[in-house]
Design an enzyme around this catalytic site. Structure first.
Site, PDB file in Angstrom:
ATOM      1  N   GLN A  78     -31.960 -14.668 -13.309  1.00  8.98           N
ATOM      2  CA  GLN A  78     -33.011 -13.794 -13.506  1.00  8.98           C
ATOM      3  C   GLN A  78     -34.344 -14.322 -13.092  1.00  8.98           C
ATOM      4  OE1 GLN A  78     -33.091 -13.142 -17.836  1.00  8.98           O
ATOM      5  NE2 GLN A  78     -35.196 -12.048 -17.684  1.00  8.98           N
ATOM      6  N   PHE A  79     -34.615 -13.948 -11.842  1.00 10.61           N
ATOM      7  CA  PHE A  79     -36.047 -14.152 -10.918  1.00 10.61           C
ATOM      8  C   PHE A  79     -37.220 -14.036 -11.931  1.00 10.61           C
ATOM      9  CE2 PHE A  79     -35.901  -9.974  -9.840  1.00 10.61           C
ATOM     10  CZ  PHE A  79     -37.102  -9.668  -9.503  1.00 10.61           C
ATOM     11  N   THR A  80     -36.985 -13.153 -12.779  1.00  8.77           N
ATOM     12  CA  THR A  80     -38.289 -12.774 -13.426  1.00  8.77           C
ATOM     13  C   THR A  80     -38.835 -13.899 -14.369  1.00  8.77           C
ATOM     14  OG1 THR A  80     -36.960 -11.511 -15.403  1.00  8.77           O
ATOM     15  CG2 THR A  80     -37.912 -10.174 -13.613  1.00  8.77           C
TER      16      THR A  80
END
Length: 151
Positions: A78-80
């Site tokens: 989850q790069f966010t």
């Protein structure tokens, strides 16, 4: 590297309406690889996840680990989580590791957890995913790893 870890009684991840991974009792690990993260960081996180004592013993105290309870893990990139929110109203993701690097590090995390004899389900890197979970407790932790050290 930043991870949000949730103790769950069950969880699943779907892509385009199809379930691609599911677990029973265990941990959902949402993880963001950031610029500069490396194998030592991944190894430190994996070791922490496997032996983190956040499952209840017979007395109701958090004294048992994922390994102790024979739990499973659902690992989702989850790069966010690498968002920088200091300026403006739109998050910046410049701290996120490049996709090829991040994918390789996430795969290493999965392999390290599996090498401890635990079942691991995974999301699909780079895809739009739907994650369903039942947070047990609720117990949710944020773990940051820098230079091979948990902070």
């Amino acid at each position: 590297m930043r991870a949000v870890v949730q103790r769950v009684s069950r969880a699943q991840v779907s892509v385009a309406g199809t379930t691609i991974g599911s677990i029973g009792l265990g941990l959902v690990v949402l993880v963001a690889m950031e610029e500069g993260d490396g194998e030592a960081d991944v190894d430190a996180l994996a070791a922490k996840l496997v032996d983190l004592r956040i499952f209840a013993d017979q007395g109701g105290l958090m004294n048992r680990s994922l390994r102790d309870v024979g739990g499973q893990a659902l690992v989702i990139s989850q790069f966010t989580l690498a968002a920088d929110l200091r300026r403006g109203r739109r998050p910046s993701f410049t701290r996120a590791a490049p996709p090829a690097v991040a994918a390789s590090l996430v795969q290493r995390l999965v392999e390290r957890i599996r090498s401890n004899g635990l079942a691991v389900a995974v999301g699909h890197f780079g895809s739009h995913m739907e994650v369903e979970l039942v947070n047990d407790g609720p117990v949710t932790l944020v773990i940051e790893v820098r230079e091979g050290r948990i902070s």
